[in-house]
Design a protein around this motif. Structure first.
Motif, mmCIF file in Angstrom:
data_model
loop_
_atom_site.group_PDB
_atom_site.id
_atom_site.type_symbol
_atom_site.label_atom_id
_atom_site.label_comp_id
_atom_site.label_asym_id
_atom_site.label_seq_id
_atom_site.Cartn_x
_atom_site.Cartn_y
_atom_site.Cartn_z
ATOM 1 N N UNK A 172 -1.429 -0.083 22.112
ATOM 2 C CA UNK A 172 -1.738 -0.043 23.548
ATOM 3 C C UNK A 172 -0.436 0.169 24.322
ATOM 4 N N UNK A 173 0.615 -0.555 23.919
ATOM 5 C CA UNK A 173 1.905 -0.401 24.580
ATOM 6 C C UNK A 173 2.462 1.005 24.362
ATOM 7 N N UNK A 174 2.320 1.522 23.145
ATOM 8 C CA UNK A 174 2.773 2.893 22.880
ATOM 9 C C UNK A 174 2.057 3.880 23.793
ATOM 10 N N UNK A 175 0.789 3.642 24.028
ATOM 11 C CA UNK A 175 0.015 4.520 24.912
ATOM 12 C C UNK A 175 0.478 4.369 26.361
ATOM 13 N N UNK A 176 0.726 3.131 26.780
ATOM 14 C CA UNK A 176 1.174 2.886 28.155
ATOM 15 C C UNK A 176 2.522 3.542 28.444
ATOM 16 N N UNK A 177 3.368 3.635 27.435
ATOM 17 C CA UNK A 177 4.704 4.232 27.583
ATOM 18 C C UNK A 177 4.825 5.471 26.694
ATOM 19 N N UNK A 178 3.787 6.258 26.623
ATOM 20 C CA UNK A 178 3.738 7.341 25.642
ATOM 21 C C UNK A 178 4.824 8.388 25.829
ATOM 22 N N UNK A 179 5.302 8.595 27.040
ATOM 23 C CA UNK A 179 6.375 9.575 27.223
ATOM 24 C C UNK A 179 7.600 9.205 26.391
ATOM 25 N N UNK A 180 7.863 7.901 26.248
ATOM 26 C CA UNK A 180 9.023 7.465 25.472
ATOM 27 C C UNK A 180 8.900 7.891 24.016
ATOM 28 N N UNK A 181 7.727 7.679 23.459
ATOM 29 C CA UNK A 181 7.525 7.962 22.044
ATOM 30 C C UNK A 181 7.421 9.459 21.779
ATOM 31 N N UNK A 182 6.932 10.191 22.741
ATOM 32 C CA UNK A 182 6.821 11.639 22.581
ATOM 33 C C UNK A 182 8.192 12.306 22.716
ATOM 34 N N UNK A 183 9.113 11.655 23.425
ATOM 35 C CA UNK A 183 10.428 12.245 23.701
ATOM 36 C C UNK A 183 11.582 11.388 23.178
ATOM 37 N N UNK A 184 11.295 10.431 22.327
ATOM 38 C CA UNK A 184 12.275 9.409 21.969
ATOM 39 C C UNK A 184 13.624 9.983 21.546
ATOM 40 N N UNK A 185 13.629 10.887 20.616
ATOM 41 C CA UNK A 185 14.898 11.407 20.092
ATOM 42 C C UNK A 185 15.689 12.108 21.195
ATOM 43 N N UNK A 186 15.034 12.913 22.006
ATOM 44 C CA UNK A 186 15.713 13.617 23.093
ATOM 45 C C UNK A 186 16.267 12.627 24.109
ATOM 46 N N UNK A 187 15.473 11.649 24.502
ATOM 47 C CA UNK A 187 15.930 10.668 25.486
ATOM 48 C C UNK A 187 17.136 9.888 24.977
ATOM 49 N N UNK A 188 17.110 9.498 23.721
ATOM 50 C CA UNK A 188 18.219 8.726 23.167
ATOM 51 C C UNK A 188 19.471 9.585 22.995
ATOM 52 N N UNK A 189 19.310 10.833 22.629
ATOM 53 C CA UNK A 189 20.477 11.727 22.494
ATOM 54 C C UNK A 189 21.113 12.013 23.841
ATOM 55 N N UNK A 190 20.289 12.074 24.866
ATOM 56 C CA UNK A 190 20.769 12.439 26.199
ATOM 57 C C UNK A 190 21.482 11.281 26.905
ATOM 58 N N UNK A 191 21.215 10.058 26.500
ATOM 59 C CA UNK A 191 21.737 8.889 27.224
ATOM 60 C C UNK A 191 22.325 7.893 26.217
ATOM 61 N N UNK A 192 23.638 7.911 26.092
ATOM 62 C CA UNK A 192 24.315 7.058 25.114
ATOM 63 C C UNK A 192 24.057 5.573 25.386
ATOM 64 N N UNK A 193 24.038 5.188 26.651
ATOM 65 C CA UNK A 193 23.776 3.790 27.010
ATOM 66 C C UNK A 193 22.377 3.370 26.543
ATOM 67 N N UNK A 194 21.409 4.215 26.779
ATOM 68 C CA UNK A 194 20.040 3.932 26.356
ATOM 69 C C UNK A 194 19.950 3.875 24.829
ATOM 70 N N UNK A 195 20.652 4.773 24.167
ATOM 71 C CA UNK A 195 20.637 4.807 22.706
ATOM 72 C C UNK A 195 21.188 3.507 22.119
#
Length: 196
Positions: free
Chosen positions: A87-110
């Motif tokens: 349910x949480x994965x669905x609520x925040x699905x953009x994170x899981x669909x883009x996880x690798x890109x988001x983490x590569x783009x933001x060192x602090x977030x990674x």
């Protein structure tokens, strides 16, 4: 709802619908009917909004994985944890669909994700120990099996949505049910009782 929470809720909705690349801070402000300056008062940029949404999810994880302390956990609790994870994965699905890109783009977030993930692995071991003590799960004969089980569960929860998407299937709530079934299948050999 305060402006900061409204910004996060609007960004989460927009990102879930079409991904983070499709929306700028101006798009988010426009969708809310506020000025970009008002949005910038709360968040310097889109990356700050994304980080705040990750932190929001981390806080929800802490709530989710807290079991009642006045009784032993049950099989129903285990099944509820698996369901709530998806349910949480669905609520925040953009994170899981883009996880690798988001983490590569933001060192602090990674760095933050890696730290939370390490904490989650330790928490997984504790959860397994609790369910073993409650005779819901059988303890693996090989202690390293718990680590492998954690890795399998983590892989399913982190990358299920991406797997569905690259397969060309619709990413919808029905696919989340398939993910839940897959996770329960991985756990099934360790479950002692099949009754809820």
């Amino acid at each position: 709802m305060k402006t900061r929470e409204r910004i996060l809720a609007t960004a989460q909705r927009l990102f879930n619908e079409s991904g983070t690349a499709a929306f700028s801070t101006n798009h988010i402000a426009d969708a809310m009917g506020i000025s970009p300056g008002n949005l910038y008062y709360h968040f310097r940029n889109k990356e700050a909004i994304i980080r705040a949404l990750f932190e929001q999810q981390f806080a929800r994880w802490d709530e989710l994985y807290t079991l009642p302390d006045d009784r032993l956990p049950t099989l129903a609790d285990l099944q509820q944890l698996v369901r709530a994870t998806f349910v949480m994965s669905w609520d925040y699905r953009f994170m899981y669909r883009e996880l690798i890109v988001l983490l590569r783009r933001d060192e602090q977030l990674q760095r933050r994700w890696v730290a939370i993930r390490a904490r989650g692995f330790a928490g997984f071991r504790e959860l397994v120990d609790l369910f073993v003590a409650a005779d819901v799960l059988r303890a693996p004969a090989d202690p390293t099996a718990v680590t492998r089980l954690a890795e399998l569960c983590w892989l399913i929860s982190e990358f299920w949505l991406a797997s569905v998407e690259v397969s060309g299937e619709a990413v919808d709530a029905a696919q989340m049910e398939r993910g839940i079934a897959l996770m329960l299948q991985v756990l099934d050999p360790f479950i002692i009782s099949q009754t809820v």
